[in-house]
Design an enzyme around this catalytic site. Structure first.
Site, short mmCIF file in Angstrom:
data_model
loop_
_atom_site.label_atom_id
_atom_site.label_comp_id
_atom_site.label_asym_id
_atom_site.label_seq_id
_atom_site.Cartn_x
_atom_site.Cartn_y
_atom_site.Cartn_z
N SER A 138 31.74 37.13 43.14
CA SER A 138 32.60 37.97 43.72
C SER A 138 33.73 38.91 42.92
O SER A 138 33.93 39.29 43.58
CB SER A 138 32.78 36.63 44.01
N HIS B 271 37.67 36.39 32.40
CA HIS B 271 36.89 34.89 31.65
C HIS B 271 38.37 34.11 32.65
O HIS B 271 39.28 34.37 32.77
CB HIS B 271 37.76 34.83 30.83
C1 GAR Z 1 34.67 34.28 37.39
O1 GAR Z 1 34.91 32.32 37.78
C2 GAR Z 1 34.32 34.32 36.26
O2 GAR Z 1 35.82 34.97 35.27
C3 GAR Z 1 33.85 33.54 35.08
O3 GAR Z 1 32.08 32.98 35.98
C4 GAR Z 1 33.14 33.45 37.41
C5 GAR Z 1 31.62 34.09 38.05
O4 GAR Z 1 32.10 34.19 39.22
N1 GAR Z 1 32.86 34.24 33.60
C6 GAR Z 1 32.81 33.19 32.38
O5 GAR Z 1 33.65 32.32 32.28
C7 GAR Z 1 32.69 33.84 31.46
N2 GAR Z 1 32.96 33.51 30.03
P1 GAR Z 1 31.69 35.33 40.01
O6 GAR Z 1 30.06 35.52 40.57
O7 GAR Z 1 32.34 35.29 41.66
O8 GAR Z 1 32.14 37.09 39.65
#
Ligand code: GAR
Length: 200
Positions: free
Chosen positions: A13, A109
């Site tokens: 996302s 993050h």
């Molecule tokens: C997001 O919430 C991002 O902040 C987190 O993974 C998710 C990915 O969502 N990242 C971490 O925790 C990194 N340490 P997405 O695939 O929908 O962008």
């Protein structure tokens, strides 16, 4: 034209938010040159292909960290990538990778760092009982969820929240924060002194 490389492992996302911001002109003069995932089945890759982007799977399984990183960096460089955006890329980068793109790798993050680094930060914050959480976009250095902070957004924890509703409200802010951070970094109008990032 600035070339971005997106690294992801899952839903994607944040990648979609970045792509939408580029298409809408909120991130000016930029394009996504390559989207790379270490996982073939990540939904983010299906989205990247559907959007007609250059989507590469570079599997990490069974490879030493730096061996995999060398393949990823080679693909980024072949595609002329200037700024690397980690968007839910669930791998720690080797020091060698970080050194290839000084102040040119961003991560997002879902907590107000330095609180709750690592996995499931929203759940960690909720379980700890904090009244405010949020998200952080930072430069990547050689430690996990650690480099100089570019943008943070605070999100209040409501009495009615559970970890899922909190995570959903943090995610909305992630999408806004990432666009802001990328725009600032691409503008070049910033200075970094130690850990302190400031807009100039
Ligand atoms: C997001 O919430 C991002 O902040 C987190 O993974 C998710 C990915 O969502 N990242 C971490 O925790 C990194 N340490 P997405 O695939 O929908 O962008």
């Amino acid at each position: 034209m600035h070339s971005l490389g997106i690294l992801l492992s899952g839903r994607g996302s944040n990648f979609v938010a970045i792509a939408d911001s580029i298409d809408a002109g909120r991130i000016p003069d930029a394009r996504i040159s390559v989207v790379i995932s270490n996982k073939a089945e990540s939904p983010g890759m299906a989205t990247a292909r559907a959007r007609g982007l250059n989507a590469l799977v570079i599997p990490s399984k069974g490879k030493a960290r730096e061996e995999h990183d060398r393949e990823v960096v080679a693909a980024l460089k072949q595609n002329g990538v200037e700024l690397v955006c980690l968007a839910g890329y669930m791998r720690l980068l080797s020091p060698w990778f970080v050194q290839q793109f000084p102040h040119r790798i961003l991560n997002i993050h879902p907590s107000l760092l330095p609180a709750f680094p690592g996995l499931e930060a929203q759940e960690q914050a909720f379980a700890y009982g904090v009244k405010v959480s949020g998200c952080t976009v930072h430069f990547v250095d050689e430690e996990l969820d650690h480099g100089a902070i570019i943008v943070q957004k605070a999100v209040p924890v409501l009495d009615s929240d559970d970890e899922h509703t909190l995570a959903a409200r943090i995610l909305e802010q992630e999408h806004i924060a990432y666009t802001e951070a990328i725009t600032t970094v691409l503008s070049g109008k910033f200075q970094v002194n130690g850990r302190r990032f400031r807009n100039i």
